[in-house]
Motif scaffolding. Structure first.
Motif, PDB file in Angstrom:
ATOM      1  N   ALA A 190      51.661 -12.115   3.172  1.00  0.00           N
ATOM      2  CA  ALA A 190      52.038 -10.954   3.981  1.00  0.00           C
ATOM      3  C   ALA A 190      53.308 -11.220   4.770  1.00  0.00           C
ATOM      4  O   ALA A 190      54.159 -10.335   4.925  1.00  0.00           O
ATOM      5  N   ASN A 191      53.460 -12.441   5.256  1.00  0.00           N
ATOM      6  CA  ASN A 191      54.655 -12.794   6.014  1.00  0.00           C
ATOM      7  C   ASN A 191      55.903 -12.757   5.142  1.00  0.00           C
ATOM      8  O   ASN A 191      56.954 -12.265   5.568  1.00  0.00           O
ATOM      9  N   GLU A 192      55.789 -13.254   3.911  1.00  0.00           N
ATOM     10  CA  GLU A 192      56.961 -13.319   3.042  1.00  0.00           C
ATOM     11  C   GLU A 192      57.246 -12.009   2.314  1.00  0.00           C
ATOM     12  O   GLU A 192      58.406 -11.651   2.104  1.00  0.00           O
ATOM     13  N   MET A 193      56.186 -11.291   1.932  1.00  0.00           N
ATOM     14  CA  MET A 193      56.378 -10.093   1.110  1.00  0.00           C
ATOM     15  C   MET A 193      56.150  -8.798   1.873  1.00  0.00           C
ATOM     16  O   MET A 193      56.277  -7.706   1.319  1.00  0.00           O
ATOM     17  N   GLY A 194      55.811  -8.897   3.145  1.00  0.00           N
ATOM     18  CA  GLY A 194      55.743  -7.718   4.001  1.00  0.00           C
ATOM     19  C   GLY A 194      54.357  -7.185   4.259  1.00  0.00           C
ATOM     20  O   GLY A 194      54.068  -6.715   5.355  1.00  0.00           O
ATOM     21  N   THR A 195      53.483  -7.258   3.269  1.00  0.00           N
ATOM     22  CA  THR A 195      52.128  -6.744   3.422  1.00  0.00           C
ATOM     23  C   THR A 195      51.308  -7.157   2.205  1.00  0.00           C
ATOM     24  O   THR A 195      51.800  -7.857   1.318  1.00  0.00           O
ATOM     25  N   VAL A 196      50.071  -6.699   2.182  1.00  0.00           N
ATOM     26  CA  VAL A 196      49.218  -6.830   0.997  1.00  0.00           C
ATOM     27  C   VAL A 196      48.548  -5.476   0.788  1.00  0.00           C
ATOM     28  O   VAL A 196      47.826  -4.993   1.669  1.00  0.00           O
ATOM     29  N   ASP A 197      48.798  -4.861  -0.359  1.00  0.00           N
ATOM     30  CA  ASP A 197      48.220  -3.552  -0.663  1.00  0.00           C
ATOM     31  C   ASP A 197      47.073  -3.632  -1.653  1.00  0.00           C
ATOM     32  O   ASP A 197      46.155  -2.813  -1.617  1.00  0.00           O
ATOM     33  N   ILE A 198      47.156  -4.598  -2.559  1.00  0.00           N
ATOM     34  CA  ILE A 198      46.179  -4.741  -3.636  1.00  0.00           C
ATOM     35  C   ILE A 198      45.815  -6.215  -3.748  1.00  0.00           C
ATOM     36  O   ILE A 198      46.692  -7.075  -3.717  1.00  0.00           O
ATOM     37  N   LEU A 199      44.526  -6.511  -3.877  1.00  0.00           N
ATOM     38  CA  LEU A 199      44.071  -7.880  -4.124  1.00  0.00           C
ATOM     39  C   LEU A 199      43.192  -7.887  -5.357  1.00  0.00           C
ATOM     40  O   LEU A 199      42.217  -7.127  -5.440  1.00  0.00           O
ATOM     41  N   VAL A 200      43.536  -8.735  -6.317  1.00  0.00           N
ATOM     42  CA  VAL A 200      42.730  -8.898  -7.527  1.00  0.00           C
ATOM     43  C   VAL A 200      42.241 -10.346  -7.591  1.00  0.00           C
ATOM     44  O   VAL A 200      43.040 -11.267  -7.768  1.00  0.00           O
ATOM     45  N   ASN A 201      40.941 -10.534  -7.426  1.00  0.00           N
ATOM     46  CA  ASN A 201      40.346 -11.872  -7.453  1.00  0.00           C
ATOM     47  C   ASN A 201      39.871 -12.172  -8.873  1.00  0.00           C
ATOM     48  O   ASN A 201      38.724 -11.883  -9.232  1.00  0.00           O
ATOM     49  N   SER A 202      40.755 -12.766  -9.663  1.00  0.00           N
ATOM     50  CA  SER A 202      40.431 -13.011 -11.074  1.00  0.00           C
ATOM     51  C   SER A 202      40.081 -14.467 -11.380  1.00  0.00           C
ATOM     52  O   SER A 202      39.424 -14.739 -12.381  1.00  0.00           O
ATOM     53  N   ALA A 203      40.520 -15.400 -10.561  1.00  0.00           N
ATOM     54  CA  ALA A 203      40.291 -16.819 -10.849  1.00  0.00           C
ATOM     55  C   ALA A 203      38.809 -17.146 -10.826  1.00  0.00           C
ATOM     56  O   ALA A 203      38.043 -16.625 -10.009  1.00  0.00           O
ATOM     57  N   GLY A 204      38.393 -18.007 -11.738  1.00  0.00           N
ATOM     58  CA  GLY A 204      37.008 -18.444 -11.759  1.00  0.00           C
ATOM     59  C   GLY A 204      36.831 -19.616 -12.701  1.00  0.00           C
ATOM     60  O   GLY A 204      37.645 -19.841 -13.599  1.00  0.00           O
ATOM     61  N   ILE A 205      35.784 -20.380 -12.486  1.00  0.00           N
ATOM     62  CA  ILE A 205      35.466 -21.502 -13.367  1.00  0.00           C
ATOM     63  C   ILE A 205      33.999 -21.432 -13.774  1.00  0.00           C
ATOM     64  O   ILE A 205      33.184 -20.740 -13.131  1.00  0.00           O
ATOM     65  N   GLN A 206      33.677 -22.144 -14.839  1.00  0.00           N
ATOM     66  CA  GLN A 206      32.309 -22.199 -15.321  1.00  0.00           C
ATOM     67  C   GLN A 206      31.967 -23.641 -15.687  1.00  0.00           C
ATOM     68  O   GLN A 206      32.784 -24.356 -16.263  1.00  0.00           O
ATOM     69  N   LYS A 207      30.787 -24.068 -15.319  1.00  0.00           N
ATOM     70  CA  LYS A 207      30.285 -25.389 -15.682  1.00  0.00           C
ATOM     71  C   LYS A 207      28.932 -25.205 -16.362  1.00  0.00           C
ATOM     72  O   LYS A 207      28.063 -24.495 -15.844  1.00  0.00           O
ATOM     73  N   ARG A 208      28.762 -25.855 -17.524  1.00  0.00           N
ATOM     74  CA  ARG A 208      27.515 -25.719 -18.274  1.00  0.00           C
ATOM     75  C   ARG A 208      26.717 -27.022 -18.257  1.00  0.00           C
ATOM     76  O   ARG A 208      27.224 -28.064 -18.657  1.00  0.00           O
ATOM     77  N   HIS A 209      25.480 -26.922 -17.768  1.00  0.00           N
ATOM     78  CA  HIS A 209      24.525 -28.024 -17.847  1.00  0.00           C
ATOM     79  C   HIS A 209      23.127 -27.409 -17.824  1.00  0.00           C
ATOM     80  O   HIS A 209      22.918 -26.364 -17.187  1.00  0.00           O
ATOM     81  N   PRO A 210      22.150 -28.029 -18.462  1.00  0.00           N
ATOM     82  CA  PRO A 210      20.764 -27.587 -18.250  1.00  0.00           C
ATOM     83  C   PRO A 210      20.436 -27.629 -16.761  1.00  0.00           C
ATOM     84  O   PRO A 210      20.909 -28.512 -16.028  1.00  0.00           O
ATOM     85  N   ALA A 211      19.644 -26.682 -16.314  1.00  0.00           N
ATOM     86  CA  ALA A 211      19.386 -26.551 -14.879  1.00  0.00           C
ATOM     87  C   ALA A 211      18.815 -27.826 -14.263  1.00  0.00           C
ATOM     88  O   ALA A 211      19.171 -28.189 -13.135  1.00  0.00           O
TER      89      ALA A 211
END
Length: 251
Positions: A79-100
């Motif tokens: 916000a400081n560098e680009m002036g504001t935030v109008d839209i946020l898209v939270n796309s990052a994610g990870i997955q870990k596979r193991h039997p419970a």
């Protein structure tokens, strides 16, 4: 499909945009005029270059989503560098596979931190800006396991189930403040996260047999949905989990 200048003058923040679904969504926002801030850990500038070729501004803000101090400071820095935030898209994610019964606590913590806690903090920091100006769009990425249980992915299922509920909780508070909070639910998409499934002939066949449209999804299938949720077209859409799954959930 959408006006070239529909989002002109707006600042969109996207996580997980170095590849796959996140990249396609970031490019779609830029194609409709938004300036884009990319939150990423890597030095990869491929998405930045592609966005800049469209004639809009794009900046990379380095952040480790498993480090909450770093996460907490990145939205104010944008916000400081680009002036504001109008839209946020939270796309990052990870997955870990193991039997419970064998699931390591370290893997559990990492998945929950990146897929849920970082999403919560980014939403909270962006929400402070959006609520103050009575306008904004937050788009989280949930999963089919927001509705189903999955197999050998208890942390991923827990995190994505919680993302769906977080989306609804924030919509309940912020919809009256002019902020739309919604989520996109990807089905089985041909991305790096699903390489093991795609390369498993039996599982791949089983999955395809259940998808009514008859194919795995592609990252570009998310351009339209993200633009709908980021645009004025979705003004009366709040707390919704939009499935982009080729009909999987309806089967």
């Amino acid at each position: 499909m959408y006006s070239k200048d529909m989002l002109k003058g707006q600042v969109a923040v996207v996580t997980g945009a170095t590849r796959g679904i996140g990249k396609s969504m970031a490019v779609a926002l830029a194609e409709t005029g938004a300036d884009v801030a990319l939150i990423q850990r890597s030095e990869n500038e491929e998405t930045k270059r592609e966005i800049e070729s469209l004639g809009v501004r794009c900046e990379i803000f380095h952040c480790d989503l498993n480090n909450m101090e770093s996460v907490r400071s990145v939205i104010p820095a944008i916000a400081n560098e680009m002036g504001t935030v109008d839209i946020l898209v939270n796309s990052a994610g990870i997955q870990k596979r193991h039997p419970a019964v064998e699931f390591p606590e370290e893997d559990w913590d990492q998945v929950i931190n990146i897929n849920l806690k970082a999403v919560w903090i980014l939403c909270q920091e962006a929400g402070k800006i959006m609520v103050s100006k009575n306008r904004g769009k937050i788009i989280n990425i949930a999963s089919l396991v927001s509705f189903q249980g999955g197999i050998t992915v208890p942390a991923y299922t827990s995190s994505k189930g919680a993302v769906g509920q977080l989306t609804k909780a924030l919509a309940n508070e912020w919809s009256s403040k002019g902020v739309n909070v919604n989520a996109i639910v990807p089905g089985y998409i041909d991305t790096d996260m699903n390489t093991a499934l795609i390369n498993d002939p039996t599982r791949s066949r089983q999955i395809l047999e259940r998808i009514p449209v008859g194919r795995w999804g592609r990252p570009d299938d998310f351009k339209g949905p993200v633009l709908f949720l980021a645009s004025p077209a979705s003004e009366y859409v709040h707390g919704h989990l939009l499935a982009v799954d080729g009909g999987w959930l309806g089967r």
